[in-house]
Structure formats: structure tokens, C-alpha cells
Enzyme design. Structure first.
Site, PDB file in Angstrom:
ATOM      1  N   LYS A 133       0.822  -1.204   0.000  1.00  0.00           N
ATOM      2  CA  LYS A 133       0.000   0.000   0.000  1.00  0.00           C
ATOM      3  C   LYS A 133       0.862   1.263   0.000  1.00  0.00           C
ATOM      4  CE  LYS A 133      -4.095  -2.097   2.045  1.00  0.00           C
ATOM      5  NZ  LYS A 133      -3.661  -3.473   1.889  1.00  0.00           N
ATOM      6  N   GLU A 208      -1.111   6.920   7.931  1.00  0.00           N
ATOM      7  CA  GLU A 208      -1.623   8.020   7.125  1.00  0.00           C
ATOM      8  C   GLU A 208      -2.555   8.853   7.984  1.00  0.00           C
ATOM      9  OE1 GLU A 208      -3.580   5.993   3.912  1.00  0.00           O
ATOM     10  OE2 GLU A 208      -5.471   5.779   4.994  1.00  0.00           O
ATOM     11  N   HIS A 243     -12.871  -0.667  11.500  1.00  0.00           N
ATOM     12  CA  HIS A 243     -12.376  -0.500  10.137  1.00  0.00           C
ATOM     13  C   HIS A 243     -12.729  -1.677   9.249  1.00  0.00           C
ATOM     14  CE1 HIS A 243     -10.278   2.686  12.175  1.00  0.00           C
ATOM     15  NE2 HIS A 243      -9.655   1.807  12.925  1.00  0.00           N
ATOM     16  N   ARG A 302      -8.445  -8.620  -6.065  1.00  0.00           N
ATOM     17  CA  ARG A 302      -9.199  -9.851  -5.803  1.00  0.00           C
ATOM     18  C   ARG A 302     -10.681  -9.520  -5.840  1.00  0.00           C
ATOM     19  NH1 ARG A 302     -11.008  -8.594  -0.749  1.00  0.00           N
ATOM     20  NH2 ARG A 302      -9.606  -7.439   0.636  1.00  0.00           N
TER      21      ARG A 302
END
Length: 678
Positions: A133, A208, A243, A302
Site C-alpha cells: 500500500k 496516514e 475499520h 481480488r
């Protein structure tokens, strides 16, 4: 796209003539989902299974099944060499990775191809590019896709808070932590690394900026090996816990109301796909604000858990397209338009009212009324069920506690929400605590119906109220009366003498009969009743008339302000568990023995293991003075860490476990002598 790239899906030979046998390198609901499409296409199927999954439905449904010795993901579903050996042993010519586990592992994809098997997924290079990522965001930034700036954990300062820690190699909420205090950064990074390593085999994490509120919007893409890239449609997945998505829908309410947003999203998703030469099914995820601005989060190389809502509004079978693309077939000439609305909820074995505590144990019954199909695209309004469990399945501690995905499809969003809420409320779910009541309350919440959803939905709208039982306390008491009457009927039916007489019937008034139950919501209940010549008398109830009582059904007529109302209760028993289903709401209670065994009593202040698991760390010692909420130890179960904390301020007087120890549900882990007791 070149012909050589299309060959990246293929191993050594047999795939060019079409697939004959597909191994699914996964378990549960996703394995069953892929098998369903394979059966419709005339393709044989192979399952792999851990020892814990030996009796799972996906194993029984496959044409062949290969055991992976062990229980944990690290011993089984994350062992690429074992899975490839299983495919070769069963004569499979292709591997479908599903989602989770090895589905985004480039080394696994390489190994599949090297073994001469067809890889039902994107090219290895695309997985590698999106697998990190950290690097993927740099690439998307260069391609012109808007991104959030990444932060080096070592350089995070107080003015950058809050930040979100994320696992570089995976998703699904594993390895994710929000940090609001700088002092918590290091321990939370360490915890996130442990979870990421356990779930994905890679402990790499990054940070982040964390947006407290936002809309989670994602675009389903499908690309073939001939240069066609579809942006199939968007989904909104803003309602999340830890999350991890809980409610998903297509199309997005936010995108529907902002002119031009869909076109901009689709263009960004196509740019992202084309930048890495993507093939197959994938999802480009964005975080959006109420103005319609959005930022790239990640690309999942995916199939997604929530793919059914896109299937419902497009009529596509995305798994079928995956299989076709993997053998080099082009996408149809025309991309379908979206129609209607679809909402999916994830039914979890967990307790939202107690910090989303996962549950384990048997699923005695799972019955969703009005289900029109399983693992198939509905053509008319109704409910679809994609489930990994059936009646009698056992939910263990080694894997995610999701039981099923329940999906509605209707002409409008309101109709889809009401249809799904009704089906869930009337569902018979016996054996485990689930998030069913929460899901129903979300689907009926005014903010949800207005399309006002964001990632802070549970914090904004009072999780305690949302997770409250659907049944009121008064109606729960009435349901427990029905349970007692049904139990009495069952006792009478089992009696050798006088089984035709109603239980407890007396010609003259006598002492009331009693039966005791315990509700995990409201505690102990004693039902005291008499059945006399005049009818049923229940202490605490006026004007209650018994119309019918069998071991499985009780019909009562209840006095009301505007006249009597007839109520129907269906009862099921599993040992001492009694499940009562009625339009008033579901009720589950434990039948209490007449005399309690002193050996079953636990000391006040005892902390019991909420689930079977492994103690991974101990943070206190006997004699320590604790504050309320202070962590005592950490359990690992269902791929997540769970904190066992002091319920009140006091002294730790007993600690019965150590790091590395396995514990069973209900085991006394520790005892805290509270200040109030002192």
C-alpha cells in the site's frame, strides 16, 4: 494489452481449452460462492480444509477435498506449497484464491503458475504493485489518481494526530489502529504488526492521516486480456466497525446525489487499473467527503466480500467473468447498466454491546425467511443469502466470525432497506449471540434511510442504542412466559402417566408452579403460574389467556388498552438453551436448574474468558492496584487481539494464566477485588 500478458494467467497447458477442475484456496462462504458458479458452468471443484473445518459445508459440497493438517491459518490456508500440492493431487487445473489469506500474495500466484496451473486472478506484476500500500499510493499519485499522503511512523508528531496505522499486505480491518495520543503510537504499531503477521504473514505497517468522518466508496473493475477495462459500478461501504465493513450497498447514496461524481470515480478507477495493466476482477477504494472529493485508499486485487451488491444491480456473475477472463475470453461487447438497489449486511457471531466481542460455538439454526436464492443473482426483488454455515455448524476461534452475508434487492433503496430489515428481524438464528439486532436498527435508522452514512456512524448515533435488543423488556418477559409454558408442555408430553392433562392443572387453587431462566440481557427470571378451572394465571400479568401450548408453539391472548391481541411464539430447545421467536422479537434464555451447584459459582470480580484463545501478553501482576479499564492481559482469537481489562478500580488478587497459555471459554482468567468490595 498484449497476448503475452493474457498468458500470465495460464500455467502449462490445459487451460486454453477451458477449465475442468477449480481448487478454491479458501474456506467457508467464499469457497461455497465460487463452487456455485463452477457448478453452473459444469466445472468440477476441489476444496481444501483445516482440521477445524473438517465438517464445514464447503468441504461437503466439493467434488474432492484435501486436508491441510492443523487449525490456524499459518498452519493451513497460508501454506501455499500445501495448497498447490492439493491441487495437483486432486487433478485441478486452476486455483481461485477467494479473498483474504493468500488472495493478494504475489509469491503464491507465481508458485501457482510455476506448477502449471491457471491462476484465477490478476497478473503477478499487478499484485506486486498493489500489494504494498506504500508503493501503490506513489504509483497512483503519478498516474493522476488523488491520494492521501503517507506518513513514516518514525516521523509522526503530535500535530499530525490522529493517524491510522494500516497493514501494508492486507485489509479487512486486520492490523488497523487509530492513534490519537503520541504515547500510544509505538504499542499500537506493535499490536498492528502482530495482527498483520498473523492474518497475512507480513508484519509491515504504515501510517496516514486519519479522517474522523468520511464516505468509503469503492469501484468494481473488471478487465480482460484484450484491452477492455470496465468500471462496473460503485459501492458504498461507510458503515464500519473496527475499520471492517458491516453494511454495503450499490449504488452509493452519496454518488447518486452529486452530479458528475460517478464519472470522475469511474475515470479514476480506470486510470488506476490501466496504470498497472490490470486483468480480472478488482476493486479500487476511495475515501470521499460530502462535497464529492475523493482520495485513493488502496486497490484490492481480488474479489471483494461485498461483490454480491454489484452483481445484483448489474445482473453479472462476477465469478463467472473471473473464470472466463482467466482463460483468455473477452468481456462482452456491452457493459451492463445499473438498475435497482441492493444492500448487503454481514451477519457476525459477535456482541456489539460488549466491544464487538466475537463468539464461538454451535449454530443450531440459521433460517432467513423470504430467501429467494443462495449464491445467485436475483432477477426479482427479494433476499439472497451467501453463507458459510448451515444448521449444526460450529464457529471456531481460528477464523473470522462472519456467519453469512444477507443481501436484498429491490427497485428502490427504501424498499431494499425495509425488505432486509424485516427478513433479519424474522430470522431464526439460534445458538450464538450475533449482531442481528444492530443490523436491523441500522437499516431502520432515519440517518441511514436518508443516506447520511459515514465511517463514524456508530460513534455518531450511539452504539449502545443501536445494539440494544429488538425486543422490549416487557415483551421479553412475555416471551419467557411462553418458554415456560412450552417447557411444561414438553415435560407433560414426556411423562409416562397423565400426559394428556395440562401441566400444573388443579381443580382447586394451589401453590404456583415455577420455572427459572436467565437472560444475558436482563438477568434471572422466575415464571410463576397456575392453570386452574378459570384458565391461566401468571404472576405479574393480567388478562393473559392461553389458547394453545405445545413443546414447539405457544399462542397467548394478551390484554391491551384497545382490546386483546393474539400472540404466537415458536420455541426451540438445545440442551438448556431455549430460543423463542415471535413478531415481538427474538429471545434466547438459559433454563436454570432448580438447585444451583455451589461448584458452578464464581467469585465476585472474576474475569472469565469470553472465548477460547491464546494469552499473548500479561500486563499486570497479583497485588497490583488497577484503574477501571486498565488492561490485565491480551487474548488472540479469530485473527484479532482482545483486551481483558479491569471492570472496576481495585486490586488484582488472582491471576490464573501466563503468556502462551491456551484458555477455554468461561475459564476464570483473573479476579479483581474492587474498591467497592473493600
Amino acid at each position: 494489452m498484449t497476448v503475452s500478458r493474457s498468458d500470465s494467467h495460464r500455467g502449462g497447458g490445459g487451460a486454453t481449452g477451458g477449465l475442468t477442475n477449480v481448487l478454491v484456496a479458501n474456506r467457508g462462504e467464499i469457497a461455497r460462492r465460487v463452487f456455485a458458479t463452477c457448478r453452473r458452468m459444469g466445472i468440477a471443484t476441489t476444496a481444501v480444509y483445516s482440521d477445524a473445518d473438517a465438517n464445514a459445508p464447503h468441504v461437503a459440497e466439493a467434488d474432492a477435498a484435501i486436508r491441510l493438517p492443523g487449525n490456524t491459518p499459518g498452519e493451513t490456508y497460508l501454506r501455499s506449497e500445501l495448497i498447490i500440492e492439493a491441487a495437483l493431487a486432486a487433478g485441478a487445473d486452476a486455483i481461485h484464491p477467494g479473498y483474504g489469506f493468500l488472495s493478494e500474495n504475489a509469491e503464491f500466484a507465481k508458485a501457482v503458475l510455476a506448477a502449471g496451473l491457471t491462476w484465477i486472478g490478476p497478473p503477478v506484476a499487478a499484485i506486486e504493485q498493489m500489494g504494498s500500500k506504500v508503493e501503490s499510493k506513489k504509483m497512483m499519485d503519478a498516474a493522476g489518481v488523488p491520494v492521501l499522503k503517507q506518513l513514516d511512523p518514525a516521523e509522526v508528531t503530535a500535530d499530525m494526530l490522529p493517524v491510522l496505522i494500516k497493514a501494508s499486505a492486507g485489509g479487512g480491518g486486520r492490523g488497523m489502529r487509530v492513534v490519537r495520543e503520541l504515547s500510544e503510537l509505538t504499542p499500537q504499531i506493535e499490536a498492528a504488526q502482530r495482527e498483520a503477521a498473523s492474518a497475512f504473514g507480513d508484519p509491515t505497517v504504515f501510517c496516514e492521516r486519519y479522517l474522523e468522518t468520511g464516505r468509503h466508496i469503492e469501484v468494481q473493475v473488471m478487465a480482460d486480456t484484450h484491452g477492455t477495462v470496465w468500471a462496473v459500478g460503485e459501492r458504498e461501504c461507510s458503515i464500519q466497525r473496527r475499520h471492517q465493513k458491516v453494511v454495503e450497498e450499490a449504488p452509493s447514496p452519496l454518488v447518486e446525489k452529486i452530479d458528475g461524481m460517478r464519472a470522475r470515480l469511474f475515470e479514476a478507477a480506470r486510470l488506476a487499473s490501466e496504470a498497472i495493466g490490470y486483468e480480472g476482477a478488482g476493486t479500487v477504494e476511495f475515501l470521499a467527503d460530502e462535497k464529492g472529493d475523493f482520495f485513493f485508499l488502496e486497490m484490492n486485487t481480488r474479489l471483494q466480500v461485498e461483490h454480491p451488491v454489484t452483481e445484483q444491480v448489474t445482473g453479472l456473475d462476477l465469478v463467472r467473468l473471473q473464470l472466463q477472463v482467466a482463460t483468455g475470453r473477452p468481456l462482452p461487447a456491452r457493459q451492463p447498466e445499473m438498475r435497482g438497489h441492493s444492500i448487503e449486511v454481514r451477519l457476525y457471531a459477535e456482541d456489539p454491546a460488549h466491544d464487538w466481542q466475537p463468539q464461538s460455538g454451535p449454530v443450531h439454526k440459521l433460517d432467513i425467511p423470504g430467501t429467494r436464492g443462495e449464491f445467485t443473482v436475483l432477477t426479482e426483488p427479494g433476499v439472497r443469502l451467501d453463507t458459510g454455515v448451515v444448521d449444526g455448524s460450529v464457529v471456531g476461534v481460528h477464523y473470522d466470525p462472519m456467519l453469512s452475508k444477507v443481501i436484498s434487492f429491490a427497485e428502490t433503496r427504501d424498499e431494499a432497506a425495509h425488505l432486509l430489515a424485516s427478513a433479519l428481524q424474522r430470522a431464526k438464528i439460534h445458538g450464538l449471540v450475533t449482531n442481528r439486532d444492530l443490523l436491523v436498527r441500522v437499516l431502520r435508522h432515519p440517518a441511514f434511510l436518508a443516506g447520511d452514512t459515514d465511517t463514524a456512524f456508530f460513534a455518531t448515533h450511539d452504539l449502545e442504542k443501536l445494539s440494544a435488543p429488538l425486543v422490549s423488556e416487557a415483551d421479553e418477559k412475555l416471551s419467557i412466559v411462553a418458554a415456560a409454558l412450552a417447557d411444561a408442555a414438553a415435560n407433560r408430553q414426556a411423562a409416562r402417566v397423565g400426559r394428556g392433562l395440562p401441566s400444573g392443572w388443579r381443580n382447586l387453587p394451589s401453590q404456583a408452579q415455577s420455572k427459572s431462566y436467565e437472560s444475558r440481557l436482563t438477568g434471572k427470571h422466575e415464571v410463576r403460574y397456575r392453570i386452574t378451572r378459570a384458565g391461566l394465571e401468571v404472576e405479574g400479568f393480567e388478562g393473559l389467556e392461553l389458547l394453545e401450548a405445545t413443546p414447539e408453539l405457544v399462542i397467548l391472548q394478551v390484554a391491551g388498552e384497545r382490546g386483546p391481541v393474539r400472540r404466537r411464539f415458536e420455541i426451540a430447545r438445545y440442551g438448556d438453551l431455549v430460543a423463542v421467536d415471535s413478531p415481538l422479537g427474538p429471545v434466547a434464555v438459559r433454563r436454570l436448574p432448580r438447585f444451583e451447584d455451589p461448584a458452578d459459582q464464581v467469585a465476585e470480580g472474576s474475569l472469565l474468558a469470553p472465548m477460547p484463545g491464546a494469552v499473548i501478553r500479561v500486563g499486570a501482576a497479583v497485588g497490583d492496584r488497577l484503574e477501571k479499564g486498565q488492561p490485565i492481559l491480551w487474548l488472540e482469537a479469530m485473527k484479532m487481539e482482545h483486551t481483558i481489562a479491569a471492570p472496576a478500580a481495585g486490586v488484582l488478587t488472582e491471576l490464573n494464566v501466563s503468556a502462551g497459555q491456551q484458555v477455554e471459554v468461561g475459564a476464570v482468567l483473573a479476579v479483581v477485588h474492587s474498591e467497592e468490595q473493600e
